[in-house]
Design an enzyme around this catalytic site. Structure first.
Site, PDB file in Angstrom:
ATOM      1  N   TYR A 199      -8.872 -57.266 -84.971  1.00 26.63           N
ATOM      2  CA  TYR A 199      -7.224 -57.647 -85.515  1.00 26.63           C
ATOM      3  C   TYR A 199      -7.019 -59.149 -85.903  1.00 26.63           C
ATOM      4  O   TYR A 199      -6.655 -59.445 -86.979  1.00 26.63           O
ATOM      5  CB  TYR A 199      -6.421 -57.207 -84.593  1.00 26.63           C
ATOM      6  CG  TYR A 199      -4.680 -57.220 -84.806  1.00 26.63           C
ATOM      7  CD1 TYR A 199      -4.423 -56.571 -85.954  1.00 26.63           C
ATOM      8  CD2 TYR A 199      -3.896 -58.132 -84.259  1.00 26.63           C
ATOM      9  CE1 TYR A 199      -2.843 -56.485 -86.279  1.00 26.63           C
ATOM     10  CE2 TYR A 199      -2.728 -58.165 -84.381  1.00 26.63           C
ATOM     11  CZ  TYR A 199      -2.173 -57.394 -85.371  1.00 26.63           C
ATOM     12  OH  TYR A 199      -0.724 -57.435 -85.745  1.00 26.63           O
ATOM     13  N   LYS A 205      -6.154 -61.015 -89.603  1.00 30.00           N
ATOM     14  CA  LYS A 205      -5.177 -61.604 -89.876  1.00 30.00           C
ATOM     15  C   LYS A 205      -5.402 -63.287 -90.198  1.00 30.00           C
ATOM     16  O   LYS A 205      -4.646 -63.647 -91.092  1.00 30.00           O
ATOM     17  CB  LYS A 205      -4.156 -61.530 -88.738  1.00 30.00           C
ATOM     18  CG  LYS A 205      -3.525 -60.172 -88.537  1.00 30.00           C
ATOM     19  CD  LYS A 205      -2.495 -59.706 -89.512  1.00 30.00           C
ATOM     20  CE  LYS A 205      -1.973 -58.454 -89.384  1.00 30.00           C
ATOM     21  NZ  LYS A 205      -1.031 -57.802 -90.133  1.00 30.00           N
ATOM     22  N   HIS A 214       6.171 -46.273 -82.346  1.00 30.27           N
ATOM     23  CA  HIS A 214       5.346 -44.981 -82.058  1.00 30.27           C
ATOM     24  C   HIS A 214       5.301 -44.847 -80.466  1.00 30.27           C
ATOM     25  O   HIS A 214       4.931 -46.006 -79.782  1.00 30.27           O
ATOM     26  CB  HIS A 214       3.981 -45.110 -82.712  1.00 30.27           C
ATOM     27  CG  HIS A 214       3.759 -43.681 -82.904  1.00 30.27           C
ATOM     28  ND1 HIS A 214       3.283 -42.987 -81.828  1.00 30.27           N
ATOM     29  CD2 HIS A 214       3.558 -43.035 -83.974  1.00 30.27           C
ATOM     30  CE1 HIS A 214       2.892 -41.668 -82.358  1.00 30.27           C
ATOM     31  NE2 HIS A 214       2.771 -41.862 -83.489  1.00 30.27           N
TER      32      HIS A 214
HETATM   33  P1  NAD Z   1       3.086 -49.724 -87.261  1.00 28.51           P
HETATM   34  O1  NAD Z   1       1.910 -49.243 -86.813  1.00 28.51           O
HETATM   35  O2  NAD Z   1       4.473 -49.322 -86.766  1.00 28.51           O
HETATM   36  O3  NAD Z   1       3.359 -50.134 -88.850  1.00 28.51           O
HETATM   37  C1  NAD Z   1       2.059 -50.241 -89.452  1.00 28.51           C
HETATM   38  C2  NAD Z   1       2.165 -49.283 -90.648  1.00 28.51           C
HETATM   39  O4  NAD Z   1       1.042 -49.668 -91.667  1.00 28.51           O
HETATM   40  C3  NAD Z   1       2.084 -47.903 -90.279  1.00 28.51           C
HETATM   41  O5  NAD Z   1       2.862 -47.073 -91.051  1.00 28.51           O
HETATM   42  C4  NAD Z   1       0.659 -47.652 -90.892  1.00 28.51           C
HETATM   43  O6  NAD Z   1       0.443 -46.192 -90.901  1.00 28.51           O
HETATM   44  C5  NAD Z   1       0.397 -48.539 -92.036  1.00 28.51           C
HETATM   45  N1  NAD Z   1      -0.905 -48.532 -92.467  1.00 28.51           N
HETATM   46  C6  NAD Z   1      -1.988 -49.310 -91.513  1.00 28.51           C
HETATM   47  N2  NAD Z   1      -3.033 -49.285 -92.498  1.00 28.51           N
HETATM   48  C7  NAD Z   1      -2.780 -48.825 -93.522  1.00 28.51           C
HETATM   49  C8  NAD Z   1      -3.424 -48.914 -94.950  1.00 28.51           C
HETATM   50  N3  NAD Z   1      -4.678 -49.225 -94.791  1.00 28.51           N
HETATM   51  N4  NAD Z   1      -2.997 -48.315 -95.960  1.00 28.51           N
HETATM   52  C9  NAD Z   1      -1.560 -48.097 -95.919  1.00 28.51           C
HETATM   53  N5  NAD Z   1      -0.822 -48.204 -94.855  1.00 28.51           N
HETATM   54  C10 NAD Z   1      -1.285 -48.511 -93.936  1.00 28.51           C
HETATM   55  O7  NAD Z   1       3.119 -51.481 -86.660  1.00 28.51           O
HETATM   56  P2  NAD Z   1       4.363 -52.556 -86.662  1.00 28.51           P
HETATM   57  O8  NAD Z   1       4.576 -53.010 -85.405  1.00 28.51           O
HETATM   58  O9  NAD Z   1       5.417 -52.184 -87.608  1.00 28.51           O
HETATM   59  O10 NAD Z   1       3.572 -53.415 -87.623  1.00 28.51           O
HETATM   60  C11 NAD Z   1       3.998 -54.003 -88.915  1.00 28.51           C
HETATM   61  C12 NAD Z   1       3.055 -55.478 -89.240  1.00 28.51           C
HETATM   62  O11 NAD Z   1       3.753 -56.390 -88.258  1.00 28.51           O
HETATM   63  C13 NAD Z   1       1.859 -55.289 -88.988  1.00 28.51           C
HETATM   64  O12 NAD Z   1       1.218 -55.982 -90.135  1.00 28.51           O
HETATM   65  C14 NAD Z   1       1.329 -55.891 -87.697  1.00 28.51           C
HETATM   66  O13 NAD Z   1       0.334 -56.597 -87.768  1.00 28.51           O
HETATM   67  C15 NAD Z   1       2.649 -57.300 -87.782  1.00 28.51           C
HETATM   68  N6  NAD Z   1       2.837 -57.438 -86.520  1.00 28.51           N
HETATM   69  C16 NAD Z   1       3.932 -56.686 -85.749  1.00 28.51           C
HETATM   70  C17 NAD Z   1       4.212 -56.997 -84.399  1.00 28.51           C
HETATM   71  C18 NAD Z   1       5.157 -56.406 -83.446  1.00 28.51           C
HETATM   72  O14 NAD Z   1       5.262 -56.725 -82.338  1.00 28.51           O
HETATM   73  N7  NAD Z   1       5.609 -55.239 -83.821  1.00 28.51           N
HETATM   74  C19 NAD Z   1       3.745 -58.199 -83.927  1.00 28.51           C
HETATM   75  C20 NAD Z   1       2.948 -59.149 -84.877  1.00 28.51           C
HETATM   76  C21 NAD Z   1       2.677 -58.706 -86.132  1.00 28.51           C
END
Ligand code: NAD
Ligand code: UDP
Length: 310
Positions: free
Chosen positions: A146, A150, A182
């Site tokens: 991961y 990034k 989720h």
């Molecule tokens: P999440 O798992 O709820 O959402 C990620 C989405 O990306 C999902 O709907 C998944 O199905 C989709 N996805 C994954 N791989 C894919 C692919 N190859 N093609 C198409 N769709 C794909 O997670 P989140 O927390 O909503 O995270 C969203 C973004 O924010 C991510 O990039 C994550 O790295 C970043 N982020 C989130 C947090 C947090 O605290 N929630 C912190 C740092 C970074």
């Protein structure tokens, strides 16, 4: 009215982002392969004529006919439990997915926004973390797939900006929580809320003294929207600097849910960051970013949603 492509739009943050962009009167093309996201998250948005969904894996070439003003690349497997299960898919979404999204942005002459992460700082030796810190990451450890995906993504975004003059924003998102997370993705807030609601033991890793700084989803989305309107290419932390340890988090969740759950201590996973807190001086300065929702209030809203969606 602008047209946005939001990859990962059926996920937790992505679906809130799509909703906010539609509310502001924009057109949204949401792309997801549902690996961790869900149709439920976008069910209501599908009634909006300005919303379109494309089922597609961003690791493969992306072809879209419409004009696009801004590509927002949020697709990634994001929880430690899931990226340990799917390390190659995680690396591909961050590396190939970012490359494909940048190619699309270049072709469409669009702006580009990357959802990066505080994980680029790894297990940080500097506290709180400022944007100029290079990080402390083990590329071959359990979080490497991961973190390095990034870090590669940030690097190729920078290269596309420098080479093709694309307006780019890199957002280093710190732990964000709220409705639509989720329930079984293994992150701490959904884990503890579910365990508390079913009176099961709360699984604390290590001694629970490690810290995180949790940001409520609405505050993050407001920051992202302000950043879209900011004209310059930039790289910025977004999160809530209110730092607490994991035992303190259990207390707040147990209090709100009025649960009888006990604590069960489990082994601390390898390479876990011990402390994490964003320095948001830059976000305050450039977009007047000020998270408003205190953890207790955000947890109350989140728990209410989890209760309804149990
Ligand atoms: P999440 O798992 O709820 O959402 C990620 C989405 O990306 C999902 O709907 C998944 O199905 C989709 N996805 C994954 N791989 C894919 C692919 N190859 N093609 C198409 N769709 C794909 O997670 P989140 O927390 O909503 O995270 C969203 C973004 O924010 C991510 O990039 C994550 O790295 C970043 N982020 C989130 C947090 C947090 O605290 N929630 C912190 C740092 C970074
Ligand atoms: N954590 C925990 N119990 C759980 C899940 C997580 O004690 O059931 C801890 C984990 O050790 C970490 C923090 O909660 O210190 C945040 O974990 P999460 O997986 O939500 O995200 P991270 O910030 O580690 O990516």
């Amino acid at each position: 009215m602008k047209t946005f492509l939001v990859t990962g739009g059926a996920g937790f943050i992505g679906s809130h982002l799509c909703e906010k962009l539609l509310y502001k009167g924009h057109k949204v093309i949401c792309m997801d392969n549902f690996i961790t996201g869900s149709e439920n998250n976008i069910a209501e948005l599908k009634n909006n004529p300005n919303f379109k969904f494309i089922l597609h894996d961003v690791s493969n070439y992306i072809a879209i006919d419409e004009d696009i003003d801004c590509v927002m690349h949020f697709a990634s497997i994001a929880s430690p439990k899931n990226y340990s299960k799917y390390p190659i898919k995680t690396l591909k979404a961050g590396a190939l997915g970012t490359y494909n999204c940048l190619g699309l942005a270049k072709e469409k002459n669009a702006d580009f926004v990357l959802a990066s992460t505080s994980e680029v700082y790894g297990d940080p030796e500097i506290h709180p973390q400022k944007e100029n810190y290079w990080g402390h990451v083990n590329p071959v450890g359990p979080r490497g797939c991961y973190d390095e995906s990034k870090r590669f993504a940030e690097s190729i975004v920078t290269a596309y900006h420098n080479t093709h003059n694309i307006n780019t924003k890199i957002i280093r998102i710190f732990n964000t929580y709220g409705p639509k997370m989720h329930k079984s993705d293994g992150r701490v807030i959904p884990n503890f809320i579910n365990q508390a609601l079913f009176n099961k033991p709360l699984t604390v890793y290590g001694n629970g003294l490690q810290t995180r700084s949790f940001c409520y989803i609405d505050d993050l989305i407001n920051g992202i929207i302000k950043l879209i309107n900011y004209k310059e290419t930039t790289i910025v932390n977004l999160g809530n600097p209110n730092e607490i340890n994991i035992l303190e988090l259990t207390e707040q969740i147990l209090k709100i849910t009025n649960s009888k759950s006990k604590i069960r201590y489990l082994e601390l996973p390898k390479d876990e960051p011990k402390r994490r807190r964003p320095d948001i001086t830059k976000a305050k300065k450039i977009i007047n970013f000020k998270p408003k929702i205190a953890l207790y209030e955000g947890l109350q809203k989140t728990i209410k949603w989890f209760e309804i969606n149990k």
